[in-house]
Design a protein around this motif. Structure first.
Motif, PDB file in Angstrom:
ATOM      1  N   THR A 122       0.896  -1.313  -0.034  1.00 49.09           N
ATOM      2  CA  THR A 122       0.106   0.185   0.160  1.00 49.09           C
ATOM      3  C   THR A 122       0.808   1.077   0.114  1.00 49.09           C
ATOM      4  O   THR A 122       0.489   2.153  -0.554  1.00 49.09           O
ATOM      5  CB  THR A 122      -0.897  -0.068   1.137  1.00 49.09           C
ATOM      6  OG1 THR A 122      -1.405  -1.042   1.258  1.00 49.09           O
ATOM      7  CG2 THR A 122      -1.863   1.315   1.107  1.00 49.09           C
ATOM      8  N   TRP A 123       2.006   1.221   0.881  1.00 48.98           N
ATOM      9  CA  TRP A 123       2.872   2.464   0.934  1.00 48.98           C
ATOM     10  C   TRP A 123       3.565   2.465  -0.231  1.00 48.98           C
ATOM     11  O   TRP A 123       3.788   3.777  -1.041  1.00 48.98           O
ATOM     12  CB  TRP A 123       3.939   2.282   2.074  1.00 48.98           C
ATOM     13  CG  TRP A 123       4.598   3.398   2.066  1.00 48.98           C
ATOM     14  CD1 TRP A 123       6.094   3.398   1.513  1.00 48.98           C
ATOM     15  CD2 TRP A 123       4.696   4.708   2.683  1.00 48.98           C
ATOM     16  NE1 TRP A 123       6.573   4.625   1.745  1.00 48.98           N
ATOM     17  CE2 TRP A 123       5.639   5.141   2.506  1.00 48.98           C
ATOM     18  CE3 TRP A 123       3.588   5.110   3.614  1.00 48.98           C
ATOM     19  CZ2 TRP A 123       6.060   6.649   3.168  1.00 48.98           C
ATOM     20  CZ3 TRP A 123       3.571   6.288   4.098  1.00 48.98           C
ATOM     21  CH2 TRP A 123       4.894   7.218   3.972  1.00 48.98           C
ATOM     22  N   ALA A 124       3.913   1.323  -1.186  1.00 49.97           N
ATOM     23  CA  ALA A 124       4.782   1.720  -2.357  1.00 49.97           C
ATOM     24  C   ALA A 124       3.872   2.112  -3.435  1.00 49.97           C
ATOM     25  O   ALA A 124       4.345   2.697  -4.359  1.00 49.97           O
ATOM     26  CB  ALA A 124       5.296   0.162  -2.805  1.00 49.97           C
ATOM     27  N   THR A 125       2.521   1.729  -3.383  1.00 44.46           N
ATOM     28  CA  THR A 125       1.507   2.066  -4.469  1.00 44.46           C
ATOM     29  C   THR A 125       1.073   3.529  -4.281  1.00 44.46           C
ATOM     30  O   THR A 125       1.024   4.358  -5.302  1.00 44.46           O
ATOM     31  CB  THR A 125       0.442   1.258  -4.310  1.00 44.46           C
ATOM     32  OG1 THR A 125       0.857  -0.287  -4.608  1.00 44.46           O
ATOM     33  CG2 THR A 125      -0.730   1.446  -5.557  1.00 44.46           C
ATOM     34  N   HIS A 126       0.681   3.903  -2.975  1.00 45.83           N
ATOM     35  CA  HIS A 126       0.009   5.324  -2.879  1.00 45.83           C
ATOM     36  C   HIS A 126       1.093   6.190  -2.253  1.00 45.83           C
ATOM     37  O   HIS A 126       0.646   7.621  -2.051  1.00 45.83           O
ATOM     38  CB  HIS A 126      -1.214   5.090  -1.893  1.00 45.83           C
ATOM     39  CG  HIS A 126      -2.296   4.277  -2.569  1.00 45.83           C
ATOM     40  ND1 HIS A 126      -2.870   4.426  -3.601  1.00 45.83           N
ATOM     41  CD2 HIS A 126      -2.781   2.925  -2.169  1.00 45.83           C
ATOM     42  CE1 HIS A 126      -3.957   3.462  -3.935  1.00 45.83           C
ATOM     43  NE2 HIS A 126      -3.434   2.508  -3.081  1.00 45.83           N
ATOM     44  N   LYS A 127       2.375   5.899  -1.731  1.00 43.97           N
ATOM     45  CA  LYS A 127       3.175   6.618  -0.930  1.00 43.97           C
ATOM     46  C   LYS A 127       2.619   7.275   0.278  1.00 43.97           C
ATOM     47  O   LYS A 127       2.949   8.475   0.759  1.00 43.97           O
ATOM     48  CB  LYS A 127       3.642   7.704  -1.900  1.00 43.97           C
ATOM     49  CG  LYS A 127       4.302   7.379  -3.108  1.00 43.97           C
ATOM     50  CD  LYS A 127       5.243   6.504  -3.207  1.00 43.97           C
ATOM     51  CE  LYS A 127       5.797   5.921  -4.467  1.00 43.97           C
ATOM     52  NZ  LYS A 127       6.796   5.066  -4.353  1.00 43.97           N
ATOM     53  N   THR A 128       1.642   6.693   0.731  1.00 40.99           N
ATOM     54  CA  THR A 128       0.926   6.907   2.060  1.00 40.99           C
ATOM     55  C   THR A 128      -0.154   5.853   2.415  1.00 40.99           C
ATOM     56  O   THR A 128      -0.467   4.950   1.668  1.00 40.99           O
ATOM     57  CB  THR A 128       0.142   8.199   1.793  1.00 40.99           C
ATOM     58  OG1 THR A 128      -0.357   8.796   3.115  1.00 40.99           O
ATOM     59  CG2 THR A 128      -0.944   8.407   0.772  1.00 40.99           C
ATOM     60  N   ASP A 180      -7.853   6.615  -1.415  1.00 40.04           N
ATOM     61  CA  ASP A 180      -7.408   5.554  -2.282  1.00 40.04           C
ATOM     62  C   ASP A 180      -6.861   4.461  -1.234  1.00 40.04           C
ATOM     63  O   ASP A 180      -6.787   3.505  -1.346  1.00 40.04           O
ATOM     64  CB  ASP A 180      -6.524   5.901  -3.361  1.00 40.04           C
ATOM     65  CG  ASP A 180      -7.437   6.664  -4.387  1.00 40.04           C
ATOM     66  OD1 ASP A 180      -8.579   6.690  -4.308  1.00 40.04           O
ATOM     67  OD2 ASP A 180      -6.695   7.402  -5.357  1.00 40.04           O
ATOM     68  N   ALA A 181      -5.803   5.121  -0.476  1.00 39.23           N
ATOM     69  CA  ALA A 181      -4.898   4.043   0.302  1.00 39.23           C
ATOM     70  C   ALA A 181      -5.630   3.454   1.534  1.00 39.23           C
ATOM     71  O   ALA A 181      -5.714   2.497   1.883  1.00 39.23           O
ATOM     72  CB  ALA A 181      -3.653   4.958   0.903  1.00 39.23           C
ATOM     73  N   GLY A 182      -6.776   4.305   2.109  1.00 41.75           N
ATOM     74  CA  GLY A 182      -7.875   3.789   2.971  1.00 41.75           C
ATOM     75  C   GLY A 182      -8.631   2.640   2.495  1.00 41.75           C
ATOM     76  O   GLY A 182      -8.797   1.747   3.160  1.00 41.75           O
ATOM     77  N   VAL A 183      -9.084   2.860   1.320  1.00 40.33           N
ATOM     78  CA  VAL A 183      -9.992   1.853   0.802  1.00 40.33           C
ATOM     79  C   VAL A 183      -9.073   0.588   0.440  1.00 40.33           C
ATOM     80  O   VAL A 183      -9.629  -0.515   0.758  1.00 40.33           O
ATOM     81  CB  VAL A 183     -10.550   2.440  -0.383  1.00 40.33           C
ATOM     82  CG1 VAL A 183     -11.512   1.259  -1.198  1.00 40.33           C
ATOM     83  CG2 VAL A 183     -11.571   3.534  -0.088  1.00 40.33           C
ATOM     84  N   THR A 184      -7.804   0.640  -0.123  1.00 35.46           N
ATOM     85  CA  THR A 184      -6.995  -0.488  -0.273  1.00 35.46           C
ATOM     86  C   THR A 184      -6.889  -0.989   1.127  1.00 35.46           C
ATOM     87  O   THR A 184      -6.751  -2.545   1.265  1.00 35.46           O
ATOM     88  CB  THR A 184      -5.661   0.121  -0.851  1.00 35.46           C
ATOM     89  OG1 THR A 184      -5.828   0.742  -2.012  1.00 35.46           O
ATOM     90  CG2 THR A 184      -4.889  -1.186  -0.879  1.00 35.46           C
TER      91      THR A 184
END
Length: 659
Positions: free
Chosen positions: A77-83, A88-92
């Motif tokens: 998740t960090w690698a994809t969204h940088k956060t 987007d990161a929260g839904v993932t």
């Protein structure tokens, strides 16, 4: 059903787990298009793994497996969204945590955590889409989660609880529907607490703030709704439906850009309108752009909801005070007959004849030849000459013109002779400027399609268009659509651009085009009704409702008061009804009341609230009645009484009551 027989022979725990996994898969499925590919794959793999363990009655994996998968989830998740924050990161994360939690589904407590995550994940679907289809899918998911929740509370010895659990869940949903309707209508919508969160960088299909030749062809293949328009009275002709968007005046040889980009600059005040006005309502889909699409020309700001403001740029484009990230409805008044721009030549027009040096030499040579052939010709005559060349020169309109090179206008006028509206408009404006005629490109939407079901005009992304404006002395800026000269059917009702259909759409269109068209119109009308009455139900509509209820100048606090009053009245009414229903429909109470009336008719002073034991004490001179009343008391309060209500009712009829 034969295919269900393996499922029905499974242990209760395995069946319940498989049902819950199916519901979770349904909740996550609409999110697949918004999730990273690895996230969707990992979630599907975990759910399939957990389903296989339940089917085979295998033990759950150790906590080390869960910790390892959790670490992979966080790192990816960090690698994809940088956060790890944001939509987007929260839904993932929430999707993967829901899937991983099923791997430690050992006790009822774990199941409740899964239910909570499931409801939260269900709501997260509306972060990306609030369409009617999404709402219908989430309603099914809600019923599924409620069924699983009710099923988790049922006794283990109950071997076939799903049907009964579904019935109870459906009843709960029906009982809760009026409450949800009241909350939807009256719960105060206070920004920013109310609304669907949207990320600023999330792109939506739509017009661009600049135009590079070749970029709008992909937009024309998008059949999504850009906006819906409803006219008050008779609408203009379809050929006159030009909804103005970004105006592009600066050209560097490849890319067209707008001259004005700030909100502070207003129109110069030389707009003159005449003739009858056209009043209409626009429902604009979210596009994360500040553009307010209106017909030409609109001298007064559109009536916007809430605290949203609007300002007009010097090129007649209306801009909102912030990007449109939610469905927005506004009223507009436009005048098809207008005059705009300076009436005599001045220095401000020089920007609109500038061309970058070193580009399109053959187009410049063509302009020189036209000037030599028509010495002293005015702007109208030169425009007519160029349009006539487009009509008779073998030029065609296509969505697939290929990749243009450095000199786009030269390729269009002399080599390819085909292009999309952006190629035609760009080449036309370049030739006009080469003729020393001020010209610019206007982008927006042209045309639309009337939905006969609800009377709204549907303007789709495939209606995106680019046309030109040229300056003429004593007339100002005048619209010229060179695409109409190449393909008259593109402007109007004859030939609309069509996006690729799916399998179902192609089948229906092949079998019965009329049926396919009617079904599509009905579906669009349903979506529009959803947009108008649900998604666009704003605080303004709530306050209008209070005005209809008698409030002179309502505020959002009044909504809370009305809501509280309804809750109190509903609670009191529910309590009174429950008490009345219990007295009217409780068979034990009815039997007790019948015995009380018999004793009162016999002259005994029996209070109206006397319990069976007190009544038995008053009737101790009548042993049969005394014993029957004690049996009636035992039937209600004793844990294992042998007396049923049916037996007591028959005994009541055999008793000899005193007179």
């Amino acid at each position: 059903m034969r295919w269900l027989s393996p499922f029905t022979t499974l242990p209760r725990d395995s069946r319940d787990t498989l049902f819950l996994l199916a519901v979770i898969a349904w909740v996550v499925l609409p999110q697949v298009g918004n999730l990273p590919l690895w996230c969707a794959g990992l979630a599907a793999g975990v759910l399939l793994w957990r389903g296989w363990l339940a089917w085979r009655s295998r033990p759950l994996p150790s906590r080390w497996w869960l910790l390892a998968l959790l670490a992979v989830t966080l790192a990816a998740t960090w690698a994809t969204h940088k956060t790890l924050l944001g939509r987007d990161a929260g839904v993932t994360l929430i999707v993967l945590l829901l899937a991983l939690k099923t791997l430690e589904l050992r006790a009822r407590r774990d199941a409740f955590v899964v239910f909570f995550l499931g409801f939260f994940t269900m709501l997260s679907n509306f972060f990306f889409s609030q369409s009617l289809l999404t709402a219908a899918a989430m309603l099914i998911a809600l019923l599924g989660l409620l069924t699983a929740l009710v099923n988790a509370h049922m006794p283990v010895e109950n071997k076939a609880p799903l049907r009964e659990a579904a019935r109870i869940a459906g009843g709960m949903a029906l009982l809760g529907a009026p409450i949800m309707a009241v909350l939807f209508v009256l719960f105060p919508r206070m920004a920013p607490l109310w609304g669907v969160p949207s990320d600023a960088m999330a792109g939506r299909s739509g017009l661009s703030s600049q135009m590079e030749v070749g970029t709008m062809a992909s937009l024309a293949l998008d059949d999504g709704i850009a906006m819906r328009v409803r006219f008050d009275g008779r609408p203009p002709a379809q050929t006159e439906l030009y909804f103005r968007g970004p105006v592009l005046s600066l050209y560097d040889g490849r890319v067209w850009r707008p001259q004005y980009s700030d909100f502070a600059r207003r129109a110069d005040g030389d707009l003159q309108v005449s003739g009858p006005a056209v009043n209409y309502q626009v429902t604009l889909e979210p596009n994360n752009r500040p553009w307010l699409l209106t017909l030409d020309a609109t001298p007064l700001p559109p009536t916007l909801p809430g605290n949203l403001g609007a300002v007009m740029t010097p090129d007649l484009q209306w801009l909102a005070s912030r990007p449109i990230s939610d469905l927005t409805r506004y009223q507009v008044q436009s005048y098809p007959q207008f005059r705009y721009g300076p009436q005599r030549p001045n220095l401000s027009l020089q920007t609109f004849v500038d061309l970058p040096p070193g580009f399109n030499p053959r187009t410049l040579q063509l302009a020189a030849e036209i000037r030599r052939a028509q010495p002293g010709a005015n702007t109208a005559a030169l425009v007519h000459t160029v349009l006539q060349r487009l009509r008779s020169g073998g030029y065609t309109y296509t969505l697939d013109p290929g990749v243009y090179g450095r000199d786009t206008a030269d390729e269009f006028w002399f080599d390819r002779k085909e292009g999309f509206c952006e190629h035609i408009a760009s080449s036309f404006v370049i030739l006009m400027r080469a003729l020393d005629i001020p010209a610019r490109i206007v982008t927006g939407y042209q045309g639309g399609e009337l939905n006969g079901v609800d009377g709204f005009w549907m303007v789709r992304q495939s209606d995106a268009h680019a046309w030109a404006e040229v300056w003429q002395a004593d007339r100002g800026w005048t619209r010229v659509d060179p695409t109409g000269a190449v393909s008259p059917g593109r402007v109007g009702s004859f030939t609309r651009l069509q996006a690729p259909r799916g399998i179902v759409g192609n089948t229906l269109a092949t079998v019965s085009p009329d049926v396919a068209k009617r079904l599509r119109a009905a579906w669009d009308a349903m979506n529009n009704g959803w947009n108008q009455w649900v998604l666009n139900y704003s605080q303004g509509k709530q306050l209008d409702l209070l005005k209809n209820l008698g409030f002179s100048s309502p505020e959002w606090e009044d909504l809370g008061k009305v809501l509280a009053a309804i809750v109190v009245l509903a609670s009191l009414g529910g309590a009174a009804w429950a008490q009345w229903e219990r007295r009217q429909h409780d068979p034990w109470l009815r039997l007790l009341q019948a015995a009380r009336r018999k004793l009162q008719q016999a002259g005994l002073a029996v209070p109206d609230n006397a319990p069976p034991r007190q009544m038995a004490a008053l009737a101790q001179d009548h042993p049969a009645i005394h014993d029957w009343l004690l049996q009636l008391e035992a039937q209600r309060y004793a844990p294992h009484t042998p007396h049923s209500l049916a037996t007591l009712r028959r005994g009541f009829k055999r008793l000899v009551w005193p007179h």
